[in-house]
Design an enzyme around this catalytic site. Structure first.
Site, mmCIF file in Angstrom:
data_model
loop_
_atom_site.group_PDB
_atom_site.id
_atom_site.type_symbol
_atom_site.label_atom_id
_atom_site.label_comp_id
_atom_site.label_asym_id
_atom_site.label_seq_id
_atom_site.Cartn_x
_atom_site.Cartn_y
_atom_site.Cartn_z
ATOM 1 N N ASN A 243 -10.547 -2.911 -6.687
ATOM 2 C CA ASN A 243 -9.739 -1.963 -7.468
ATOM 3 C C ASN A 243 -10.342 -1.621 -8.835
ATOM 4 O OD1 ASN A 243 -6.498 -3.170 -6.246
ATOM 5 N ND2 ASN A 243 -7.790 -1.528 -5.487
ATOM 6 N N ASP B 11 0.823 -1.209 0.000
ATOM 7 C CA ASP B 11 0.000 0.000 0.000
ATOM 8 C C ASP B 11 0.861 1.265 0.000
ATOM 9 O OD1 ASP B 11 -2.290 1.499 0.036
ATOM 10 O OD2 ASP B 11 -2.732 1.175 2.152
HETATM 11 C C1 FPP Z 1 -2.010 0.169 -3.260
HETATM 12 O O1 FPP Z 1 -1.526 1.479 -3.375
HETATM 13 C C2 FPP Z 1 -1.454 -0.644 -4.324
HETATM 14 C C3 FPP Z 1 -2.198 -1.230 -5.304
HETATM 15 C C4 FPP Z 1 -3.647 -1.080 -5.423
HETATM 16 C C5 FPP Z 1 -1.570 -2.035 -6.354
HETATM 17 C C6 FPP Z 1 -0.287 -2.715 -6.015
HETATM 18 C C7 FPP Z 1 0.418 -2.923 -7.263
HETATM 19 C C8 FPP Z 1 1.726 -2.864 -7.451
HETATM 20 C C9 FPP Z 1 2.725 -2.736 -6.379
HETATM 21 C C10 FPP Z 1 2.210 -2.981 -8.837
HETATM 22 C C11 FPP Z 1 2.732 -4.329 -9.119
HETATM 23 C C12 FPP Z 1 1.687 -5.351 -9.117
HETATM 24 C C13 FPP Z 1 1.822 -6.519 -9.723
HETATM 25 C C14 FPP Z 1 0.797 -7.533 -9.595
HETATM 26 C C15 FPP Z 1 2.983 -6.859 -10.529
HETATM 27 P P1 FPP Z 1 -2.578 2.659 -3.532
HETATM 28 O O2 FPP Z 1 -2.672 2.978 -4.980
HETATM 29 O O3 FPP Z 1 -3.889 2.303 -2.894
HETATM 30 O O4 FPP Z 1 -1.862 3.797 -2.745
HETATM 31 P P2 FPP Z 1 -2.532 4.983 -1.914
HETATM 32 O O5 FPP Z 1 -3.296 4.336 -0.776
HETATM 33 O O6 FPP Z 1 -1.360 5.769 -1.443
HETATM 34 O O7 FPP Z 1 -3.415 5.734 -2.864
#
Ligand code: FPP
Length: 254
Positions: free
Chosen positions: A73, A25
């Site tokens: 998502n 996250d």
């Molecule tokens: C949460 O951060 C992260 C995700 C929803 C996606 C995680 C994905 C990756 C690390 C990319 C690589 C993935 C794969 C499967 C290769 P957020 O966007 O919710 O962050 P925020 O809470 O700060 O907005």
């Protein structure tokens, strides 16, 4: 079982996490702090994933599960959703050969319905090319939701009953657990969530029953070996009682 056998088994189990699962996250906040679009955070998140997979290998972690895309998502802007799809694809395309060579078996858990054919193809390629590997396991939760997984397992169990392969009375935790998409993995010993948020967000709900939870105040794109070691150190200090009592108390009570 003699007390000494019990103690050594408990201590070694307590100190070494066989299965670590991570809620990656903080990509969006990482990007925002730099004045960049959120997708740049996800791209940096892939680099953190690569560092963490490598570190987990060096640290002897047999199973690593990461939450790449949740069933929730899909509600993100379409451009962000397609970037997350693209990143899964490019991650597998660039790293599959290395994972295959290094004895890592790739498992992808989550709902396949709704994924585009090119994503289904890359998932199939990753799983089939590594299916003989046993040294390490990388489990990617993609289009995954813990509740959806339990519901899908209940449907499959009901189908087995309807077709006469099982009886309703066969439903216990072990039998039901075999219908979950996580059935090949041992339950996670440790679940890590980065970015300071403290919740499971529908991740591994069934499997998390006795997992230790560690919340780290670090944004996912900044993650790597040091942060993983810190999480493992915190885990090593925990007393895992699984609803029982602490092993030292049993020995002290005679
Ligand atoms: C949460 O951060 C992260 C995700 C929803 C996606 C995680 C994905 C990756 C690390 C990319 C690589 C993935 C794969 C499967 C290769 P957020 O966007 O919710 O962050 P925020 O809470 O700060 O907005």
């Amino acid at each position: 079982m003699s007390p000494s056998v019990g103690l050594s088994a408990a201590v070694s189990y307590r100190n070494a996490a066989r299965h670590v699962a991570i809620i990656m996250d903080g990509n969006g906040r990482w990007a925002k702090a730099r004045g960049l679009p959120r997708t740049f955070g996800h791209r940096a998140g892939v680099q953190a994933l690569k560092r963490t997979v490598e570190a987990a290998d060096h640290l002897g972690i047999a199973w690593l599960t990461v939450f790449g895309f949740s069933t929730e998502n899909w509600s993100r802007p379409p451009q962000e959703v397609s970037e997350l799809m693209r990143l899964l694809k490019s991650y597998v395309e660039t790293d599959l050969h290395r994972l295959e060579r290094e004895g890592v078996r790739v498992h992808v858990i989550g709902e396949r319905t709704g994924l585009a054919p090119d994503i289904l193809e890359i998932i199939h390629r990753a799983e089939s090319r590594t299916r003989h590997n046993e040294r390490r396991h990388l489990q990617i939760a993609f289009n995954y939701g813990g509740r959806a997984d339990i519901v899908a397992a209940a449907r499959r169990f009901a189908d087995a009953v309807a077709s006469g392969r099982l009886a309703p009375g066969d439903c216990d935790e072990t039998t039901f657990g075999r219908f979950l998409s996580t059935s090949e993995a041992p339950p996670p010993d440790l679940i890590v969530r980065t970015s300071g948020e403290q919740r499971l967000s529908n991740f591994l709900l069934w499997d998390a029953a006795y997992a230790e939870l560690v919340f780290q105040d670090i944004l996912w794109p900044d993650y790597g070996a040091e942060a993983l070691k810190a999480a493992l150190a915190e885990y090593a200090g925990r007393d895992r009682r699984f609803g029982g009592v602490e092993v030292h108390d049993v020995l002290a009570a005679g």
